[in-house]
Design a protein around this motif. Structure first.
Motif, PDB file in Angstrom:
ATOM      1  N   LEU A 260      32.194  36.026 -34.812  1.00 17.02           N
ATOM      2  CA  LEU A 260      32.618  34.812 -35.491  1.00 17.02           C
ATOM      3  C   LEU A 260      32.652  33.662 -34.496  1.00 17.02           C
ATOM      4  N   SER A 261      32.092  32.548 -34.897  1.00 15.56           N
ATOM      5  CA  SER A 261      32.069  31.385 -34.015  1.00 15.56           C
ATOM      6  C   SER A 261      32.123  30.116 -34.846  1.00 15.56           C
ATOM      7  N   GLN A 262      32.350  28.990 -34.179  1.00 15.71           N
ATOM      8  CA  GLN A 262      32.246  27.713 -34.855  1.00 15.71           C
ATOM      9  C   GLN A 262      30.779  27.327 -34.962  1.00 15.71           C
ATOM     10  N   TRP A 263      30.455  26.531 -35.980  1.00 19.30           N
ATOM     11  CA  TRP A 263      29.066  26.142 -36.209  1.00 19.30           C
ATOM     12  C   TRP A 263      28.474  25.477 -34.974  1.00 19.30           C
ATOM     13  N   THR A 264      29.275  24.685 -34.262  1.00 19.35           N
ATOM     14  CA  THR A 264      28.760  23.923 -33.128  1.00 19.35           C
ATOM     15  C   THR A 264      28.348  24.795 -31.952  1.00 19.35           C
ATOM     16  N   THR A 265      28.784  26.065 -31.936  1.00 26.89           N
ATOM     17  CA  THR A 265      28.410  26.962 -30.841  1.00 26.89           C
ATOM     18  C   THR A 265      27.722  28.217 -31.351  1.00 26.89           C
ATOM     19  N   ALA A 266      27.173  28.155 -32.553  1.00 28.85           N
ATOM     20  CA  ALA A 266      26.607  29.348 -33.167  1.00 28.85           C
ATOM     21  C   ALA A 266      25.261  29.742 -32.560  1.00 28.85           C
ATOM     22  N   ASP A 267      24.403  28.784 -32.246  1.00 24.70           N
ATOM     23  CA  ASP A 267      23.105  29.114 -31.674  1.00 24.70           C
ATOM     24  C   ASP A 267      23.267  29.594 -30.242  1.00 24.70           C
ATOM     25  N   LEU A 268      22.600  30.712 -29.946  1.00 21.38           N
ATOM     26  CA  LEU A 268      22.713  31.312 -28.614  1.00 21.38           C
ATOM     27  C   LEU A 268      24.170  31.485 -28.202  1.00 21.38           C
ATOM     28  N   ASN A 269      24.959  32.003 -29.126  1.00 12.66           N
ATOM     29  CA  ASN A 269      26.365  32.228 -28.841  1.00 12.66           C
ATOM     30  C   ASN A 269      26.526  33.142 -27.633  1.00 12.66           C
ATOM     31  N   GLN A 270      27.449  32.799 -26.742  1.00  8.34           N
ATOM     32  CA  GLN A 270      27.553  33.495 -25.460  1.00  8.34           C
ATOM     33  C   GLN A 270      27.832  34.982 -25.611  1.00  8.34           C
ATOM     34  N   ASN A 271      28.770  35.364 -26.470  1.00  8.74           N
ATOM     35  CA  ASN A 271      29.063  36.790 -26.635  1.00  8.74           C
ATOM     36  C   ASN A 271      27.915  37.522 -27.316  1.00  8.74           C
ATOM     37  N   THR A 272      27.253  36.872 -28.256  1.00  9.77           N
ATOM     38  CA  THR A 272      26.116  37.497 -28.922  1.00  9.77           C
ATOM     39  C   THR A 272      25.016  37.829 -27.922  1.00  9.77           C
ATOM     40  N   ILE A 273      24.753  36.909 -26.997  1.00  8.43           N
ATOM     41  CA  ILE A 273      23.715  37.135 -25.996  1.00  8.43           C
ATOM     42  C   ILE A 273      24.037  38.365 -25.153  1.00  8.43           C
ATOM     43  N   ILE A 274      25.280  38.505 -24.746  1.00 10.36           N
ATOM     44  CA  ILE A 274      25.671  39.640 -23.905  1.00 10.36           C
ATOM     45  C   ILE A 274      25.596  40.945 -24.691  1.00 10.36           C
ATOM     46  N   ILE A 275      26.144  40.927 -25.909  1.00 10.80           N
ATOM     47  CA  ILE A 275      26.244  42.143 -26.713  1.00 10.80           C
ATOM     48  C   ILE A 275      24.874  42.650 -27.140  1.00 10.80           C
ATOM     49  N   LYS A 276      23.937  41.754 -27.336  1.00  8.85           N
ATOM     50  CA  LYS A 276      22.605  42.121 -27.835  1.00  8.85           C
ATOM     51  C   LYS A 276      21.969  43.232 -27.012  1.00  8.85           C
ATOM     52  N   GLY A 277      22.121  43.149 -25.689  1.00  5.94           N
ATOM     53  CA  GLY A 277      21.501  44.149 -24.835  1.00  5.94           C
ATOM     54  C   GLY A 277      22.285  45.437 -24.721  1.00  5.94           C
TER      55      GLY A 277
END
Length: 372
Positions: A260-277
C-alpha cells in the motif's frame, strides 16, 4: 497504451464532432438514439434485482475468502521504511524491519521541502530566468503561490523551522551516524539555516534564491539517499528471509504481497522494488500487487486483504465465465474494465494492446529514473 490525447485523435471525425460539439439537448438526443423505450417500473426493478443479488453473493464470497488468504504479506509504507504484516494460517505478525538510519537520513534530507512548504504560497507567480524555467507549469505556480508576495507572514513559521534545524545540528554527534552521513546531514542543516537567515534578514526570497540553496545541498541529499536506501534494503531482505524460512519454500512459492502506498509514490515504489527479487519469479508479476491510494487507510491490512480477495476470486471467475475469450478473461483478471475495449471500438479509437497475461505490477518492470 491509450492516452486521453491519443483517444481523442483516434475517434473518427464524425464521432469526434458528435462527442465534442453536439448542441442537441440531452433529452432529445436520448429520444433520437437507437435504444428501445423506457422500461416499466416493475420491469426495471426486477431486472436490477439480478445485479443486486449478484453483488450480495459476490460480497459474501469475498468476505469468506478473506479468512482463507494465506500466506500474504501486507506492506504499509511509512516514515520508518515500512510496516510489514505476515498473514499465514490464521495468524498475524507485524514488524517494522528497517534500521533507524533510514528515518534519520530521510528526515534531514527533507529540509529543503520543509522550507519550501513555508515559503511556496508567498512566491511571485512569475518565473525568473532560471535554468529550468521552461519546466514550470505557469498555472500550477499560480495555484501554489496563492498568498500576497509582498506579505511577511512567512517569517515567523520559517524562523520556527530554523530553530528545529539548529537543535538537530547541535545533537548530530549523538545520533550514532557514520561520519559520511553525519557530515552530509550537517551540511544540509547548515544550508537550510543559512537560507532562512538570509531570507529573514533581507525580508525576501524568490525562486532563484531558493533554487540556489537547494542546489548547494543536493550532493549531500544524495548521500542521505544512499544511506537510507542501504538501510531499507538490509532491513527488508533480512525480514523476508526470516519469514521465508518460517513458512517454508512450498508456501513461499505461492506468497501474495500487497504494498500500500500513496499515489504520489506508487511508481517504482521502494519496497516493491526490493520485494520483487525475493518472491517466486514465475508468479511475481501477478502475486506482487501495488495498491496506491490518496492516503493510507485506517486499517491497511483489512483494505489489502479485501482487495486481494477480489483479485483472487476474479482470477478464477475469469477462467470459468470467459473460457471462450481469453482476452476478456485477462481483462477481468487485470485492471481493465470489461467494457473499455468495446467502448473504444464503438468510438472508433481502435482496440487497446495488452499483454497476454494479467499484470498487476507494471510499475516495477523499469529501472529507477534517478541515476547517480
Amino acid at each position: 497504451m491509450t492516452t486521453r490525447r491519443g483517444f481523442i485523435r483516434g475517434v473518427s471525425s464524425i464521432g469526434a464532432t458528435a462527442l465534442l460539439t453536439s448542441a442537441m439537448p440531452l433529452s432529445q438526443a436520448l429520444a433520437a438514439s437507437t435504444f428501445a423505450g423506457v422500461p416499466t417500473p416493475k420491469a426495471k426493478e426486477a431486472i436490477l434485482a439480478v445485479n443486486v443479488g449478484m453483488r450480495a453473493n459476490y460480497a459474501a464470497l469475498k468476505a469468506d475468502l478473506v479468512r482463507h488468504l494465506s500466506p500474504v504479506i501486507v506492506v504499509q509504507n511509512n516514515a520508518t521504511g515500512g510496516k510489514f504484516t505476515l498473514i499465514t494460517n490464521g495468524t498475524r505478525e507485524s514488524v517494522e524491519p528497517v534500521p533507524q538510519t533510514f528515518e534519520l537520513a530521510k528526515s534531514i534530507a527533507h529540509v529543503p521541502l520543509g522550507c519550501y512548504s513555508v515559503v511556496a504560497s508567498y512566491l511571485a507567480d512569475n518565473v525568473p530566468g532560471v535554468a529550468n524555467q521552461s519546466r514550470f507549469d505557469p498555472h500550477d505556480l499560480k495555484l501554489v503561490a496563492f498568498n500576497d508576495e509582498h506579505s511577511k507572514d512567512w517569517i515567523p513559521p520559517l524562523q520556527d523551522f530554523a530553530s528545529k534545524l539548529k537543535t538537530a545540528r547541535g545533537v548530530l554527534p549523538e545520533a550514532g551516524l557514520v561520519p559520511d552521513l553525519q557530515k552530509s546531514c550537517s551540511n544540509i542543516l547548515t544550508g537550510g539555516i543559512d537560507f532562512i537567515s538570509d531570507s529573514v534578514k533581507n525580508k525576501k526570497f524568490n525562486i532563484a534564491s531558493f533554487q540556489k540553496f537547494a542546489s548547494n545541498v543536493y550532493p549531500d541529499i544524495r548521500v542521505n539517499m544512499k544511506y537510507a536506501s542501504e538501510a531499507q534494503i538490509e532491513g527488508v531482505k533480512t525480514l523476508m528471509g526470516t519469514w521465508r524460512r518460517k513458512i517454508g519454500e512450498s508456501a513461499w512459492a505461492d506468497l501474495y504481497t500487497v504494498v500500500l502506498s500513496q499515489w504520489t509514490t506508487a511508481d517504482l515504489n521502494q519496497n516493491t522494488i526490493i520485494i520483487k527479487g525475493l518472491m517466486n519469479p514465475s508468479k511475481v508479476d501477478t502475486h506482487l500487487i501495488d495498491l496506491p491510494g490518496l492516503e493510507i487507510p485506517a486499517d491497511p491490512v483489512a483494505v489489502a486483504l479485501d482487495n486481494l480477495a477480489r483479485i483472487v476470486q476474479d482470477n478464477i471467475a475469469a477462467e470459468l465465465i470467459f473460457s471462450q475469450d481469453t482476452n476478456v478473461a485477462d481483462a477481468l483478471k487485470g485492471k481493465q474494465d470489461l467494457l473499455s475495449e468495446e467502448i473504444l471500438v464503438q468510438l472508433g479509437a481502435g482496440t487497446p494492446v495488452r499483454s497476454a497475461l494479467p499484470d498487476y505490477n507494471t510499475t516495477t518492470k523499469g529501472v529507477c529514473p534517478v541515476q547517480k
